[in-house]
Design an enzyme around this catalytic site. Structure first.
Site, PDB file in Angstrom:
ATOM      1  N   GLU A   1     -47.873 -54.015 -74.891  1.00  0.00           N
ATOM      2  CA  GLU A   1     -46.754 -52.906 -75.065  1.00  0.00           C
ATOM      3  C   GLU A   1     -45.615 -53.716 -75.917  1.00  0.00           C
ATOM      4  O   GLU A   1     -45.353 -54.714 -75.867  1.00  0.00           O
ATOM      5  CB  GLU A   1     -46.259 -52.846 -73.484  1.00  0.00           C
ATOM      6  CG  GLU A   1     -44.917 -51.754 -73.564  1.00  0.00           C
ATOM      7  CD  GLU A   1     -44.338 -51.542 -72.407  1.00  0.00           C
ATOM      8  OE1 GLU A   1     -44.490 -52.167 -71.372  1.00  0.00           O
ATOM      9  OE2 GLU A   1     -43.213 -50.547 -72.723  1.00  0.00           O
TER      10      GLU A   1
ATOM     11  N   ASP B   1     -34.232 -66.080 -70.591  1.00  0.00           N
ATOM     12  CA  ASP B   1     -33.204 -65.622 -71.280  1.00  0.00           C
ATOM     13  C   ASP B   1     -32.069 -66.244 -70.942  1.00  0.00           C
ATOM     14  O   ASP B   1     -31.520 -66.113 -69.944  1.00  0.00           O
ATOM     15  CB  ASP B   1     -33.253 -64.094 -71.077  1.00  0.00           C
ATOM     16  CG  ASP B   1     -31.948 -63.268 -71.777  1.00  0.00           C
ATOM     17  OD1 ASP B   1     -31.556 -63.887 -72.807  1.00  0.00           O
ATOM     18  OD2 ASP B   1     -31.866 -62.121 -71.771  1.00  0.00           O
TER      19      ASP B   1
ATOM     20  N   ASP C   1     -27.779 -66.537 -71.906  1.00  0.00           N
ATOM     21  CA  ASP C   1     -26.929 -65.936 -72.693  1.00  0.00           C
ATOM     22  C   ASP C   1     -25.450 -66.484 -72.524  1.00  0.00           C
ATOM     23  O   ASP C   1     -25.154 -66.667 -71.202  1.00  0.00           O
ATOM     24  CB  ASP C   1     -26.860 -64.379 -72.487  1.00  0.00           C
ATOM     25  CG  ASP C   1     -26.182 -63.505 -73.608  1.00  0.00           C
ATOM     26  OD1 ASP C   1     -26.815 -62.986 -74.185  1.00  0.00           O
ATOM     27  OD2 ASP C   1     -24.988 -63.511 -73.648  1.00  0.00           O
TER      28      ASP C   1
ATOM     29  N   SER D   1     -31.291 -65.562 -80.204  1.00  0.00           N
ATOM     30  CA  SER D   1     -31.264 -64.086 -79.791  1.00  0.00           C
ATOM     31  C   SER D   1     -30.452 -63.146 -81.032  1.00  0.00           C
ATOM     32  O   SER D   1     -30.506 -62.155 -80.841  1.00  0.00           O
ATOM     33  CB  SER D   1     -30.779 -63.609 -78.431  1.00  0.00           C
ATOM     34  OG  SER D   1     -29.294 -63.921 -78.452  1.00  0.00           O
TER      35      SER D   1
END
Ligand code: SF4
Ligand SMILES: [Zn+2]
Lengths: 570, 476
Positions: free
Chosen positions: B104, B169, B171, B220
């Site tokens: 996907e 992830d 951040d 990122s």
């Protein structure tokens, strides 16, 4: 009905009607669905046996493959003819293939029993003793006959125990307390004692009951994800409790017999990893099992095990988590398998029983038919709202303020009202009055139909049951301007807190208690707590759940009205 | 009881099961979309609708012509995006198969428009579509049991996620309560060091504890890093297994209302001991000097709140109020010595460990677990361009991450200039060196080389495995 739906699915691909076996060859994936006479049963089986025995004989005589084939073709033509498609003789071909198919399954059954018994139970040392240990991985289904009474009572007794576990967890008990409580309940409903050299017969009966009841519930609870998860969760805890109760020798012996063994660290390896393993002195002597980390997830998530290169080094005192993960894995697979087999289960005696058993969990269907207390009128509803669970109170409140509800909200509320005893006539009055901003013709055109439809008076004429919590919580998530659903599931946390306070819950511990349940996704348990707190039932009774977990808004309503009545009597 | 009604119950049950499956499926997707719609993303996307684009113009004496952003993106996607290796990576083989075809993708085209459930039959199709759409952002999802673009026409049971890299992830936004340098959207080299430590700690834990080898760390584009773990074992993990890994790695717990977010056990796990050694290396520099977390009362209160003894907290507070300008390092020494001299034998162990707990709270990686625990969660693709900063999401080498400077990562504009310049000079003295790919002419080169090597490492392992497998089967 069941048969035909299966046929539709499985055999749906066959192009010509009435042709079930398209090819001579068959992988015997599906058991036969049609009726068989007793004579057929016997002759079919014996005929196939002839052929198989002939093959055995031929091989014994060391024939070449060529020779064997020739010989068997001959025997087959006699006992079990099976011809290729040739465009003609459709009827005969089908009969041949049917015989082939049925006879395969009869023998499969006949031969699985015997050899299974011989192989699997072969290790039991004492004749007549089938269950050597209290513990059971439930690998093989029961082979013996069961009476219908046994069927039902065994299953319900086990259910008592599993529900007691659910209740104990709801009460936030410690593991120790849960174990004590469950042992007590088990002694009553499903006693299961360790080997002690005596009372052999009783032990066997207990274990038989344990075994059979597990399998019945497995079947009853295999049918959808929700039921499977419920059953899996509490069976695992039950197993854990029993495993912890059991004597060490018997535990070890059980695992050995089940062939559950893990590689162990040698003592030199152990010595060289001493620092990383980080074990306290008391455990140092015990073995350390080396498994892939995927098999020790519970320990990995608690950071309770040393990991290196993807392997987990599990100390013996944490063995239970490995056993449990194995138990869980197997049961999970078995449940999935059972769910696939379920549509094939076509026993008119058993099916109703099974349906009945898992309804014990799903609750009654509250069709509103057996409301004895006289009917509820449209005007009563406002007074009764206090007995409604939050989901329905919320719908009611929004109906009153906006004089309207969207489709799913109407459906959820209307069916609930039906369940508390509103007749169709009263329901129409109720909705007509409530939608006061809408003119009559629009009401008749757009809403009356659906209301009647819910009562089974229009359309498919199916009398729809009021929605249970599971369905309210999982289906049709409410959109931004919709009010259906379950507040515990669909409200934001702040909104939930405000609602709790609105309902008079001021104690921060109680509020946090409910919020934590919600965070952990135990919506129905949160709802049950809410019920208990708002009715001052909390902790009146230490050990038994005060209220059964709410499974259905109408159950909530019934409990609440009953409670008020019993208070009035006093 | 009539058989008819039983059967009815049966069919309606089956219907309900089907309905439930459907619901569960869509619900998961909604969840994901929710998390994507967080404010930072919205802010960024807003940027694209704002024609003034001050950031881009600032800092360049606009003598030479710089095309507008969508032009720049088109330029990037046509000339620089590494389609070939990228496809090889996602396919885990040179011959395109299901792993690529059933993967996907999702394109963000504008603030509102996100197209999900995209899939492509081959890398050329992917390239054509990217160039055509010029997405602001490309996300990568899981490999499914069927083509994602056919999802609508499939039964839910025929469309299930099969595998995906294990992803993390991290951040800087999650460090806002502890970083004292410029807060809000932007970052500086000082607070970037939180990421450096995060990479150091996670990289070694994932390799040594879980045995993973192929970890791709990606900038990122703005304030964080992503990690793509590409080992076959990692790709095959189910959600429960992913959850367990996250929970093993997670140390910092509790939301904004909770001051103290770390509780250690007496017998510290070897993985945490190893992390603590790394943290000790950096704590003084990053937390005490750069962030200066004890500089004023507001900030030191946050630290003091992690000490489980009121008397001690008051005492230290008093002491520091008298000498507020004392450097953080000295205050930290005060804190340590007060604790070790404090006479509270009952609580002594908890007090002692609160020193390590503070260090963990300030430097241990803060994970966004939803991204990791759900196999079907989307994550921004490597080599995207961040819409606001215009920086390319380039790989970071974990061995060398302390030298990584996010502010030096090439932006679209610089790349455009570089390519124009080299093209001009290259036309003078042509033929000196063969150029295989445009990116060799610009500052993306070293990052691309790194990525090539990374993918080659995976391929090599796969080839070896295949060879072993075929040798095994030859023996029989
Ligand atoms: S748990 Fe059930 S009864 Fe309670 S509010 Fe939710 S849906 Fe209604
Ligand atoms: Zn900064």
């Amino acid at each position: 009905m069941i048969v035909s739906s299966q046929k539709k699915q499985k055999y749906g691909q066959f192009k010509k009607l009435g042709v079930d076996f398209e090819y001579l060859l068959n992988f015997y994936k599906f058991p036969p669905l049609e009726d068989i006479t007793i004579e057929e049963f016997e002759t079919f089986a014996l005929d196939r046996l002839q052929v198989l025995k002939a093959i055995e004989g031929a091989i014994l005589r060391n024939k070449t493959e060529e020779q064997i084939r020739g010989h068997i073709n001959q025997i087959s033509d006699e006992f079990l003819p099976l011809r290729s498609n040739d465009g003609k003789q459709r009827y005969d071909l089908q009969a041949e293939r049917r015989k082939d198919h049925i006879s395969h399954f009869i023998l499969r059954l006949a031969y699985c029993r015997n050899s299974q018994k011989k192989q699997k139970y072969g290790q039991f040392k004492k004749l007549g003793v089938d269950f050597e240990y209290l513990l059971n991985f439930y690998k093989f289904p029961p082979l013996e006959d069961i009476t219908i009474e046994e069927f039902e009572t065994f299953a319900l007794d086990r259910l008592q125990v599993l529900k007691a576990i659910e209740g104990a967890i709801l009460r936030n008990k410690t593991e120790e307390q849960i174990r004590g409580h469950i042992n007590q309940i088990s002694d009553e409903f499903l006693p299961l004692r360790s080997n002690d050299g005596k009372q052999r017969y009783d032990l066997q009966a207990e274990r038989r009951k344990d075994h059979i009841s597990h399998f019945i519930l497995r079947l009853a609870y295999c049918r959808n994800e929700e039921l499977r998860q419920w059953f899996l969760r509490y069976e695992c805890i039950l197993f854990k409790i029993r495993f912890t109760n059991e004597k060490k020798e018997d535990r070890d012996a059980f695992l050995r017999d089940e062939n559950i063994i893990w590689p162990q660290l040698s003592s030199t390896e152990k010595e060289s990893m001493k620092k990383e393993l980080n074990l306290s002195q008391e455990y140092w002597k015990d073995p350390i099992f080396v498994v892939e980390f995927e098999n020790a997830l519970e320990l990995v998530s608690r950071r309770a095990v040393y990991l290196k290169d993807g392997k987990a080094y599990v100390p013996a005192h944490e063995q239970i988590t490995l056993v449990l993960s194995e138990f869980r894995k197997r049961l999970e697979e078995a449940l999935l398998l059972a769910s696939k087999a379920f549509p094939k289960l076509d026993d008119e005696r058993i099916l109703p029983l099974l349906n009945n058993i898992n309804k014990q969990y799903l609750g009654k269907n509250f069709m509103g038919k057996n409301v004895v207390e006289g009917k509820v009128t449209a005007d009563d509803v406002d007074e009764l709202v206090g007995h409604f669970p939050l989901c329905m109170q919320n719908l009611h409140k929004n109906l009153r303020t906006s004089k309207h509800l969207k489709h799913y909200g109407r459906r959820q509320y209307n069916l609930f009202l039906k369940g508390i005893g509103l007749t169709i006539e009263e329901a129409l009055i109720f909705w007509r009055k409530s939608f006061s901003m809408i003119d009559d013709s629009k009401f008749q055109r757009e809403y009356a139909y659906n209301i009647r439809h819910n009562y089974g008076i229009e359309g498919r004429r199916k009398d729809y049951a009021p929605l249970g919590c599971m369905s309210i919580i999982t289906n049709n998530q409410p959109g931004p301007s919709e009010n259906h659903g379950c507040p515990f599931r669909h409200f934001s946390e702040e909104n939930m807190k405000a609602t709790l306070i609105d309902n008079g819950i001021r104690n921060t511990d109680q509020i946090n208690n409910i919020i934590t349940l919600v965070r952990d996704k135990h919506y129905q348990i949160a709802c049950t707590k809410f019920y208990e707190i708002t009715r001052n039932l909390e902790d009146l009774n230490e050990d038994k759940p005060v209220v059964e977990t709410i499974q259905h808004p109408n159950q909530y309503y019934e409990a609440s009205t009953k409670l008020t009545k019993s208070k009035k009597k006093k | 009881m009539s058989l008819q009604s039983e059967n009815d119950a049966q069919t309606s049950l089956m219907e309900e099961i089907e309905e439930m499956e459907e619901i569960v499926e869509t619900e998961e997707l909604e969840d994901i979309e929710d998390t994507e719609k967080n404010t930072k993303e919205e802010l960024e996307a807003d940027f694209w609708r704002n024609p003034s684009r001050t950031i881009l113009q600032a800092g360049h004496e606009s003598q030479d012509f710089i095309p507008d952003t969508s032009e720049l993106l088109r330029f990037f996607y046509t000339k620089l995006f590494p389609y070939k290796i990228y496809a090889e990576w996602l396919n885990y083989s040179k011959e395109i198969d299901k792993k690529f075809i059933n993967r996907e993708f999702s394109f963000q085209l504008s603030n509102e428009a996100v197209i999900r459930h995209l899939s492509f039959n081959n890398p050329d199709e992917l390239k054509a579509e990217i160039v055509k759409q010029c997405p602001l952002k490309i996300d990568i999802g899981a490999v499914y049991s069927a083509k994602p673009k056919d999802k609508r026409s499939l039964r839910p049971s025929a469309y299930k996620p099969v595998e995906k890299e294990l992803v993390f992830d991290i951040d800087l936004t999650d460090y806002d309560d502890i970083r004292t340098c410029y807060k809000g959207g932007d970052i500086c080299l000082k607070c970037w060091q939180f990421m450096t430590v995060a990479i150091k700690i996670l990289d070694v834990a994932l390799r040594e504890d879980f045995g993973f080898k192929h970890l791709l760390w990606i900038y990122s584009g703005r304030r964080g890093v992503h990690c793509w773990i590409c080992d076959e074992r990692a790709r095959k993990l189910n959600n429960d297994e992913r959850k367990a890994i996250v929970s093993y790695l997670e140390v910092i717990k509790g939301g904004a209302q909770q001051h103290k977010k770390v509780y250690l056990y007496k017998n510290m796990h070897s993985s945490l001991k190893r992390s603590l050694v790394i943290i000790e290396d950096y704590f003084e520099q990053i937390v005490l000097e750069d962030q200066d977390v004890l500089k004023d009362e507001q900030n030191w209160t946050k630290v003091l709140n992690c000490i489980p003894d009121e008397g001690l907290r008051k005492e230290l507070n008093k002491k520091w109020l008298q000498l507020p300008l004392k450097p953080s390092i000295d205050k930290w020494h005060d804190l340590k010595s007060e604790i070790s001299h404090y006479k509270n034998k009952k609580n002594q162990w908890r007090l002692d460990s609160s020193i390590s707990e503070i260090m963990f709270q300030y430097l241990y990686p803060r994970l966004d677990d939803k991204v990791t625990t759900q196999i079907n969660h989307l994550l921004k693709s490597p080599f995207c361009v961040h819409p606001k900063t215009e920086r390319v999401c380039v790989p970071i080498s974990p061995d060398n991450c302390e030298n990584f400077d996010p502010l030096k990562v090439p932006t679209l504009t610089t790349l455009y200039r570089q390519l124009n310049e080299t093209n001009n000079t290259a036309s003078d003295k042509s033929g000196t060196k063969r150029i295989h790919h445009e990116y060799e002419k610009c500052s993306l080169k070293s990052y691309m080389k790194y990525f090539e090597n990374f993918v080659e490492g995976i391929m090599k392992e796969i080839r070896e495995k295949n060879r072993e497998a075929s040798e095994m089967s030859m023996e029989f």
